[in-house]
Design a protein around this motif. Structure first.
Motif, PDB file in Angstrom:
ATOM      1  N   GLU A   1      -3.914  -7.192   9.254  1.00  0.00           N
ATOM      2  CA  GLU A   1      -2.724  -6.859   9.790  1.00  0.00           C
ATOM      3  C   GLU A   1      -1.753  -5.840   8.871  1.00  0.00           C
ATOM      4  N   GLU A   2      -1.142  -4.957   9.242  1.00  0.00           N
ATOM      5  CA  GLU A   2      -0.197  -3.835   8.691  1.00  0.00           C
ATOM      6  C   GLU A   2       1.267  -4.263   8.893  1.00  0.00           C
ATOM      7  N   LEU A   3       2.000  -4.355   7.746  1.00  0.00           N
ATOM      8  CA  LEU A   3       3.295  -4.695   7.971  1.00  0.00           C
ATOM      9  C   LEU A   3       4.116  -3.435   7.302  1.00  0.00           C
ATOM     10  N   ASN A   4       5.175  -2.878   8.438  1.00  0.00           N
ATOM     11  CA  ASN A   4       5.950  -1.663   7.714  1.00  0.00           C
ATOM     12  C   ASN A   4       7.436  -2.045   7.826  1.00  0.00           C
ATOM     13  N   ILE A   5       7.886  -1.974   6.648  1.00  0.00           N
ATOM     14  CA  ILE A   5       9.508  -2.153   6.489  1.00  0.00           C
ATOM     15  C   ILE A   5      10.017  -0.933   6.332  1.00  0.00           C
ATOM     16  N   GLU A   6      10.939  -0.394   7.430  1.00  0.00           N
ATOM     17  CA  GLU A   6      11.484   0.879   7.551  1.00  0.00           C
ATOM     18  C   GLU A   6      13.102   0.878   7.267  1.00  0.00           C
ATOM     19  N   ILE A   7      13.376   1.321   6.224  1.00  0.00           N
ATOM     20  CA  ILE A   7      14.949   1.487   6.238  1.00  0.00           C
ATOM     21  C   ILE A   7      15.415   2.643   7.245  1.00  0.00           C
ATOM     22  N   ILE A   8      16.110   2.254   8.089  1.00  0.00           N
ATOM     23  CA  ILE A   8      16.736   2.942   9.379  1.00  0.00           C
ATOM     24  C   ILE A   8      18.079   3.607   8.890  1.00  0.00           C
ATOM     25  N   GLU A   9      18.764   2.844   8.414  1.00  0.00           N
ATOM     26  CA  GLU A   9      20.202   3.315   8.180  1.00  0.00           C
ATOM     27  C   GLU A   9      20.917   2.307   6.914  1.00  0.00           C
ATOM     28  N   SER A  10      21.606   3.182   6.258  1.00  0.00           N
ATOM     29  CA  SER A  10      22.140   2.571   5.027  1.00  0.00           C
ATOM     30  C   SER A  10      23.427   1.838   4.976  1.00  0.00           C
ATOM     31  N   ASP A  11      24.087   2.175   5.790  1.00  0.00           N
ATOM     32  CA  ASP A  11      25.734   1.718   5.966  1.00  0.00           C
ATOM     33  C   ASP A  11      25.978   1.428   7.456  1.00  0.00           C
ATOM     34  N   PRO A  12      25.822   0.402   7.864  1.00  0.00           N
ATOM     35  CA  PRO A  12      25.157  -0.921   7.234  1.00  0.00           C
ATOM     36  C   PRO A  12      23.726  -0.937   7.111  1.00  0.00           C
ATOM     37  N   LEU A  13      23.297  -1.482   6.291  1.00  0.00           N
ATOM     38  CA  LEU A  13      21.665  -1.558   5.956  1.00  0.00           C
ATOM     39  C   LEU A  13      21.205  -2.194   7.164  1.00  0.00           C
ATOM     40  N   THR A  14      20.339  -1.166   7.958  1.00  0.00           N
ATOM     41  CA  THR A  14      19.630  -1.450   9.234  1.00  0.00           C
ATOM     42  C   THR A  14      18.091  -1.404   8.846  1.00  0.00           C
ATOM     43  N   VAL A  15      17.343  -2.234   9.203  1.00  0.00           N
ATOM     44  CA  VAL A  15      15.921  -2.397   8.699  1.00  0.00           C
ATOM     45  C   VAL A  15      15.001  -2.723   9.883  1.00  0.00           C
TER      46      VAL A  15
ATOM     47  N   THR B   1       0.623  -1.224   0.189  1.00  0.00           N
ATOM     48  CA  THR B   1       0.016  -0.047   0.066  1.00  0.00           C
ATOM     49  C   THR B   1       0.713   1.190  -0.099  1.00  0.00           C
ATOM     50  N   ARG B   2       2.154   0.969   0.224  1.00  0.00           N
ATOM     51  CA  ARG B   2       3.194   2.386   0.285  1.00  0.00           C
ATOM     52  C   ARG B   2       4.574   1.875  -0.155  1.00  0.00           C
ATOM     53  N   ASP B   3       5.061   2.696  -1.005  1.00  0.00           N
ATOM     54  CA  ASP B   3       6.460   1.955  -1.448  1.00  0.00           C
ATOM     55  C   ASP B   3       7.329   3.520  -1.589  1.00  0.00           C
ATOM     56  N   THR B   4       8.063   3.853  -0.709  1.00  0.00           N
ATOM     57  CA  THR B   4       9.131   5.099  -0.973  1.00  0.00           C
ATOM     58  C   THR B   4      10.505   4.541  -0.725  1.00  0.00           C
ATOM     59  N   ARG B   5      11.374   5.352  -0.653  1.00  0.00           N
ATOM     60  CA  ARG B   5      12.861   4.971  -0.446  1.00  0.00           C
ATOM     61  C   ARG B   5      13.018   4.310   0.735  1.00  0.00           C
ATOM     62  N   ALA B   6      12.465   5.066   1.957  1.00  0.00           N
ATOM     63  CA  ALA B   6      12.536   4.410   3.221  1.00  0.00           C
ATOM     64  C   ALA B   6      11.617   3.498   3.896  1.00  0.00           C
ATOM     65  N   LEU B   7      10.370   3.532   3.170  1.00  0.00           N
ATOM     66  CA  LEU B   7       9.330   2.731   3.763  1.00  0.00           C
ATOM     67  C   LEU B   7       8.206   1.927   2.874  1.00  0.00           C
ATOM     68  N   GLN B   8       8.201   1.051   3.186  1.00  0.00           N
ATOM     69  CA  GLN B   8       7.303  -0.213   2.454  1.00  0.00           C
ATOM     70  C   GLN B   8       6.181  -0.385   3.485  1.00  0.00           C
ATOM     71  N   THR B   9       4.830  -0.450   3.022  1.00  0.00           N
ATOM     72  CA  THR B   9       3.637  -0.772   3.887  1.00  0.00           C
ATOM     73  C   THR B   9       2.862  -1.759   2.998  1.00  0.00           C
ATOM     74  N   PHE B  10       2.632  -3.002   3.920  1.00  0.00           N
ATOM     75  CA  PHE B  10       1.787  -3.919   3.262  1.00  0.00           C
ATOM     76  C   PHE B  10       0.853  -4.371   4.048  1.00  0.00           C
ATOM     77  N   THR B  11      -0.344  -4.945   3.628  1.00  0.00           N
ATOM     78  CA  THR B  11      -1.579  -5.018   4.449  1.00  0.00           C
ATOM     79  C   THR B  11      -1.836  -6.620   4.131  1.00  0.00           C
ATOM     80  N   ARG B  12      -2.465  -7.361   4.991  1.00  0.00           N
ATOM     81  CA  ARG B  12      -3.221  -8.443   4.670  1.00  0.00           C
ATOM     82  C   ARG B  12      -4.050  -8.748   5.834  1.00  0.00           C
ATOM     83  N   GLY B  13      -5.435  -8.837   5.491  1.00  0.00           N
ATOM     84  CA  GLY B  13      -6.460  -9.256   6.636  1.00  0.00           C
ATOM     85  C   GLY B  13      -6.570  -8.165   7.355  1.00  0.00           C
TER      86      GLY B  13
END
Length: 121
Positions: free
Chosen positions: A98-112, A84-96
């Protein structure tokens, strides 16, 4: 015991298959991407009457932001999640419910950060 070397070879060859089937701790069906590692101290599960809140932090020196986002877009779609959302730092998904957020916190090292929450009515 002449078959013992065969069993060791078989077990060694099966390691990548077992590792590829791992799930993020606390998440029922969010896969763990290869070459990523969970930061145990920053992960938790909290149960509510409406569902549960799950938080996990993953880190990697071997995976780029784009690789990670592409992996989860494809894998979660196969598991019935809708993006439902797709940006450089955040992807959001829904199912039923529930909502799942995947957030890029830092890029070196990649921290999510992965956060699963119930969707309110």
């Amino acid at each position: 015991m002449k078959f013992a070397p065969f069993y060791f070879l078989f077990a060694f060859c099966m390691l990548p298959i077992v590792a590829a089937g791992e799930w993020l701790p606390g998440f029922e069906d969010v896969p763990m991407m290869d070459k990523t590692y969970v930061v145990e101290e920053e992960s938790f599960v909290y149960s509510l009457a409406e569902g549960k809140i799950v938080q996990a932090t993953v880190i990697s020196d071997h995976v780029s932001r784009r690789q990670l986002q592409r992996f989860y877009s494809d894998a979660l779609r196969e598991l019935g999640w809708r993006r439902t959302r797709d940006t450089r730092a955040l992807q959001t998904f829904t199912r039923g419910s529930e909502e799942l957020n995947i957030e890029i916190i830092e890029s070196d090292p990649l921290t999510v950060g992965f956060t699963l929450t119930p969707i309110g009515d």
